[in-house]
Design an enzyme around this catalytic site. Sequence first.
Site, mmCIF file in Angstrom:
data_model
loop_
_atom_site.group_PDB
_atom_site.id
_atom_site.type_symbol
_atom_site.label_atom_id
_atom_site.label_comp_id
_atom_site.label_asym_id
_atom_site.label_seq_id
_atom_site.Cartn_x
_atom_site.Cartn_y
_atom_site.Cartn_z
ATOM 1 N N ARG A 54 43.647 38.992 11.775
ATOM 2 C CA ARG A 54 43.615 38.251 13.212
ATOM 3 C C ARG A 54 44.353 38.775 13.511
ATOM 4 N NH1 ARG A 54 43.970 34.107 9.890
ATOM 5 N NH2 ARG A 54 41.497 32.607 9.228
ATOM 6 N N GLU A 65 29.357 35.320 12.170
ATOM 7 C CA GLU A 65 29.430 33.485 12.632
ATOM 8 C C GLU A 65 28.955 33.231 13.477
ATOM 9 O OE1 GLU A 65 33.920 33.932 14.046
ATOM 10 O OE2 GLU A 65 33.291 36.251 14.785
ATOM 11 N N ASN A 89 33.459 29.215 9.239
ATOM 12 C CA ASN A 89 33.748 28.182 9.808
ATOM 13 C C ASN A 89 33.427 28.094 11.710
ATOM 14 O OD1 ASN A 89 36.315 27.526 7.700
ATOM 15 N ND2 ASN A 89 37.660 28.251 9.632
ATOM 16 N N ASP A 90 33.136 29.184 11.566
ATOM 17 C CA ASP A 90 32.100 29.139 13.252
ATOM 18 C C ASP A 90 30.577 28.891 13.098
ATOM 19 O OD1 ASP A 90 34.431 28.829 15.404
ATOM 20 O OD2 ASP A 90 34.461 31.089 15.617
ATOM 21 N N CYS A 100 34.809 34.811 5.215
ATOM 22 C CA CYS A 100 36.554 35.053 5.796
ATOM 23 C C CYS A 100 36.501 33.814 5.957
ATOM 24 C CB CYS A 100 36.802 35.594 6.355
ATOM 25 S SG CYS A 100 35.516 35.983 7.551
ATOM 26 N N ARG A 158 40.042 42.770 12.360
ATOM 27 C CA ARG A 158 39.470 41.999 12.877
ATOM 28 C C ARG A 158 39.906 41.996 14.604
ATOM 29 N NH1 ARG A 158 37.907 35.642 12.919
ATOM 30 N NH2 ARG A 158 40.582 36.093 13.868
ATOM 31 N N HIS A 217 63.261 22.394 8.800
ATOM 32 C CA HIS A 217 63.984 23.562 7.777
ATOM 33 C C HIS A 217 63.916 23.532 6.282
ATOM 34 C CE1 HIS A 217 67.220 26.722 7.352
ATOM 35 N NE2 HIS A 217 66.398 27.785 7.922
#
Lengths: 566, 87
Positions: free
Chosen positions: A293, A428, A451-452, A499, A329, A186
């Site tokens: 997201r 993507e 990324n995808d 993105c 999205r 923490h």
Amino acid sequence: MLKGIGVSDGIGIGNALLIEEHSLEYTPKAVENTEAEINRFNEAVDTFCKNTKKQAEALKASAGEKEAEIMIGHISIVKDPYLLGEIEKLISKGQCAESAFESMCDTFISIFSSTDDEVTKQRAADVRDVKAEVLKILLGINDVKISKAPKKTILVAKELTPSMTAEINKENIVGIVTETGSNTSHSAILAKVLEIPAVMSVPGVMEQIKNGDTVIVDGNKGDVLSSPDKAQLESYTARSKQLLQERRELEKFRGKITVSGDGERFELVCNIGKPEDAAQALEFDGEGVGLFRTEFLFMDKTSVPSEEEQFKEYKKAALILKGKPLIIRTLDIGGDKDIPYLGLAKEENPFMGFRAIRYCLKNRELFKLQLRAILRASAFGNISIMFPLITCVEELRESKALVEEIKSELRSEKIDFDENIKTGIMVETAAAGVIADVLAKESDFFSIGTNDLTGYTMACDRGNSDVSYLYSALQPSVLRMIKRTIACGKKNNIPVGMCGEAAADPMMIPLLISFGLSEFSVSAPSVLKVRKCISNWSKQKADEVAEKVMSLDTKQDIYEYLKTVI
Amino acid sequence: MVSKSLTILNAQGFHMRPASVFAGAMAKYPCSVTIKFKGNNYDAKSTLNLIVACMKCGSEIELVCDGNQENEALAQGVQLIESGFGE
């Protein structure tokens, strides 16, 4: 030099303030007036709660609500009816308040510590913290006041308890060193939020550093230097200045528009996962949100969140952004993201299977619920809808038809929404890249999810170390896919954003400028870096680089070349 | 006495915040509130007892309320657990 784990970046140079652990020893005595003793104990509990509430409020202001909640948790420990009941029993039998309270706390500390559950183990630290604080009150011990520490103080402690961190004033504390703790504790998270350089898990630090010693804390490397010599002090001061300089250099880009060296305007927005992150996006000077997201809304739930619940969250983000763009999205589950109550079957090949838009179009009630919530929220800001994992134009058509259907429902129910709301797609998949010319005719915008897109284009799982060498957005195939997608978008006069992580990569940025990308959507802390990077390139220079890159045949050649120009 | 079998659904189980929220809510009812889990009984009005129980995401428990306002207590307890404590 002492070695630890750097948990919060930056270099701090200052004077050590050791937070010694007080001896909380006392001689237990038998109590005769048990009622008075119970009162004394209850008063101590009240004082503790009052102090803790104050700390929680201070923490809420400096670090946010979530950080403050842990302090509220401490109040619920000390007010626990079971604990209080047992303590009262012990005092009634003649034990003094200190020993009654301590023995009950110790019982829970040992139970929590002996479980094999990490989360429960951490709670032992909370009880220990509470125990020490209440005992100090009962014993009338005055603490070193961290909140009163002078300027340029380096805090040195065995363990930084939540009640200590709550006292930190970031104007005066320039570094933190602790013997225990790690990246996930923490206090580490708090140090990061407060931007104080911190090194944790430094063995024996309390013996090696004395109060008032000059100490250097290098949070990037995890190094701690006590009583440094002149040369060390000079080199670290220079390095600290350089880091500050870099930060200041970036700060110059705060509040500015995003333009290339020759004045072409770009949009620089953020990727977020929760409505509250929209505030963070603005704090880091993002110009809006290019990817919200929505999966989080569906996770940790027992059933699909209601339209009302979703509406509130989307509206919250829209209101925070005050008219700045917000691209939401629609649900992208499946693949590696499971939501237990949706009952998705286990698949042989989840990334090729039943996920994202494919799932939503088969589960229309769920999809319509989300679309209705987004449309209703669109009355409160500048919202666009984005569909994930599109591979053929029918998916886009069907999704848009649903949006139209809901629009007419809302019209007949006289519910407000944005009539001109835009609908676009994530590019993507390799399929979407190849038919970008077709999709561009029916989309209001594109957002390239690198990324995808990289994974699907290269048919490569980057989590698999045997094939991950293939995974790179600099692969000639991926670059061609990106170039083509942007070109198709431009030809049809629709904006094309990105993105994925590549949007913030200094090697990619000249290529993206040259290809004609119009929007960069990045993580909030990258905003100023990307704005600075974009400002370094003119269209002409970027074109030269892109032309050379597209003439090279391998990822390695491209990488080596780009290294020489950035 | 009323009771219901439930599954814990929030990702981190009964950690600090859910435990204190749950115990706080149950403390408002006069009836006793007990969670049965893995053959043990835990006083659900006590944050510490709830943490001791180590209930995780997916744990199957039984919530038992006995006494005055037992139906109200059960209804609220079920609602809290099923909503995953708004996490």
